[in-house]
Design an enzyme around this catalytic site. Sequence first.
Site, PDB file in Angstrom:
ATOM      1  N   ARG A  27      -7.131   6.544  43.931  1.00 49.84           N
ATOM      2  CA  ARG A  27      -7.090   6.857  45.332  1.00 49.84           C
ATOM      3  C   ARG A  27      -7.269   8.282  45.984  1.00 49.84           C
ATOM      4  O   ARG A  27      -7.842   8.452  47.060  1.00 49.84           O
ATOM      5  CB  ARG A  27      -5.549   6.727  45.863  1.00 49.84           C
ATOM      6  N   ASP A 314       2.048  -4.154  35.213  1.00 52.98           N
ATOM      7  CA  ASP A 314       1.235  -3.619  34.138  1.00 52.98           C
ATOM      8  C   ASP A 314       1.875  -3.469  33.007  1.00 52.98           C
ATOM      9  O   ASP A 314       1.045  -3.406  31.934  1.00 52.98           O
ATOM     10  CB  ASP A 314       0.454  -2.402  34.747  1.00 52.98           C
TER      11      ASP A 314
HETATM   12  C1  S3P Z   1      -2.904  -1.467  41.341  1.00 48.32           C
HETATM   13  C2  S3P Z   1      -2.090  -2.500  41.782  1.00 48.32           C
HETATM   14  C3  S3P Z   1      -1.736  -3.657  40.890  1.00 48.32           C
HETATM   15  C4  S3P Z   1      -1.984  -3.351  39.343  1.00 48.32           C
HETATM   16  C5  S3P Z   1      -3.334  -2.702  39.015  1.00 48.32           C
HETATM   17  C6  S3P Z   1      -3.434  -1.370  39.826  1.00 48.32           C
HETATM   18  C7  S3P Z   1      -3.390  -0.513  42.169  1.00 48.32           C
HETATM   19  O1  S3P Z   1      -2.514  -4.787  40.948  1.00 48.32           O
HETATM   20  O2  S3P Z   1      -1.937  -4.396  38.556  1.00 48.32           O
HETATM   21  O3  S3P Z   1      -3.374  -2.303  37.690  1.00 48.32           O
HETATM   22  O4  S3P Z   1      -4.038   0.652  41.925  1.00 48.32           O
HETATM   23  O5  S3P Z   1      -3.385  -0.625  43.378  1.00 48.32           O
HETATM   24  P1  S3P Z   1      -2.450  -5.894  42.288  1.00 48.32           P
HETATM   25  O6  S3P Z   1      -2.390  -5.199  43.514  1.00 48.32           O
HETATM   26  O7  S3P Z   1      -3.416  -7.111  42.153  1.00 48.32           O
HETATM   27  O8  S3P Z   1      -0.859  -6.462  41.943  1.00 48.32           O
END
Ligand code: S3P
Length: 431
Positions: A27, A314
Site C-alpha cells: 500500500r 495468513d
Molecule cells: C491481504 C489480504 C488477505 C491476505 C493477504 C494480504 C492484503 O487476502 O491473505 O496475504 O494485503 O490485503 P484476502 O483479502 O484475499 O483475504
Amino acid sequence: MQQLRIKRAQALKGRITVPGDKSISHRAIMFGAIASGRSVIHNLLAGEDCLNTKKAFQRLGIKFARRGKALIVYGRGLRGLRPAKAPIDCGNSGTTMRLLSGILAGQEFRSVLTGDQYLRRRPMKRIIAPLTLMGAKIKAVKGEFAPLIIDGGDLQGISYRSPLASAQVKSCVLLAGLYSQGRTSVREPQPSRDHTERMLKYLGARLQTGKLSATVTGGSRLKGKKITVPGDISSAAFFIVAACLVPGSNLTITGVGINPTRNGLIQVLKKMGASIQIKNKRFFGNEPVADLNIKYSRLRGINVRGRIIPNIIDEIPVLTVAAALASGRTVISEARELRVKETDRIRSMASQLGKMGAVIKEKEDGLIIEGIKELKGAKVNSFGDHRTAMSLAIAGMLADGSTTINDTSCINTSFPGFLSLLNKLTKGDRA
Ligand code: S3P
C-alpha cells in the site's frame, strides 16, 4: 530446486526484528505513487511480492529512488500514471493484482495484468464483479483468471456488499472509488484488515469508516508523506509459535504491527495458554506497533471459527503447527479461503504435517488436529507457497530427527532473511 534442512532447535532467546509488513508495504508503494509529491518509505519489505508492486508502478511511469535504506516514491497524483508498454507481471502476488486492478480500472488507458503459474489460477471474479458494476470493462480467462485486460475510466461510485471478508476486494473497490463519480462504499460480512483505510486517511483522503464498512469520496486527493512500515506480524508469527513451543524459550520481537484486524494470532495463542506480553505500544503513522515477549508455555487445543478467521487467515498454517503439539483437539472452521491462497493451505498443511506424524485431518472449511507429544522429521513440500514452507520449517525445529523442505525459494516472497534469522536463533544444521 532450493531445499532447506532443519533440525530440532534449542531454546529461542534474545531480541529480534522481522521485516516490514507485506500488506502495508504494498500500500505504501501504491498509494505513494498516486499521491502528489514525494513519499519516503522506511522499513519497506524487500520481498519479491512488493518488488513486483514497485516494478509495476515503474512500468506505469513512476520514479523511485533510494535514500539510505528508505525508498522515495515520486508520486504523480491520481491522474499521473502512464500506460504500460507491455503486460504488467504481478509475479506471485495476489495483493498486487487485486489492488492494482482497482487503480487501473480508473485509468483512461488499457492495462494487462498477468502473474506466475500460481497467481493465474487464483480467483479474480471477486474483483471483476464490483469493478464491472462501477463501469470498468475487464476481460479474463473464463471470466475469472489472469491475464486480466482492463479498460478503465469513467467509473461510477457504488455501494458494494462484499460476499467475502477480504481486504483485497475491499481495497480494490475503494481505490477504484477514488477515481469514481460520487461516493463508493464497501460493506463486508466480517472485518478484514484495515490498512488501506488507515493509510488513505493518513495521506489525506476523504474516507469514513464504520465497524464493517468504509466509504471514500471520488476525487479525494492524497498527499505524499513519510511512511514507516511496522514489522510484519505474519512473519513474526513463525517465531512467536516457535518460542511458544520450544522449551526454555524467551524471545522478544520488537516493532511488530499489532493492528487489531491483524493481531488475532496473539489472542488465539493466549487462549491456548501461551505467555505473550505486549510492551511499549506506539504508533507508526496510523498503525499501532509494539514489542512482543514470548515465553515457552504448554498449549492446549481450542476451537477457532467466526470473526477471528479473516484476522488470522495468513497465520493459520503456522497455527496448525502449534495445534499439532498442543494438548487435546483443535478445530479450525469457516476458513475455506485458505483453499485459494498461494496454494491450498488446508491441503498443504494437512498432508505435509501428516508426514511428520501430526494427527491432522482436512475438512472442507478447515482442519481438525489432535495434539501429540512430538513430531518426527520427514521430507516435505512447500508447493511453492512461502507460508507453508516457513510453517514446515518451524515444525522441523520441533521434530525428532531432520526435516527436509523442498522448494523453499518462495520464502523470499514475504520474508527475505528468514533463514539467517532461523540460524541466528537456533543451532540447526541446514543445507
Ligand atoms: C491481504 C489480504 C488477505 C491476505 C493477504 C494480504 C492484503 O487476502 O491473505 O496475504 O494485503 O490485503 P484476502 O483479502 O484475499 O483475504
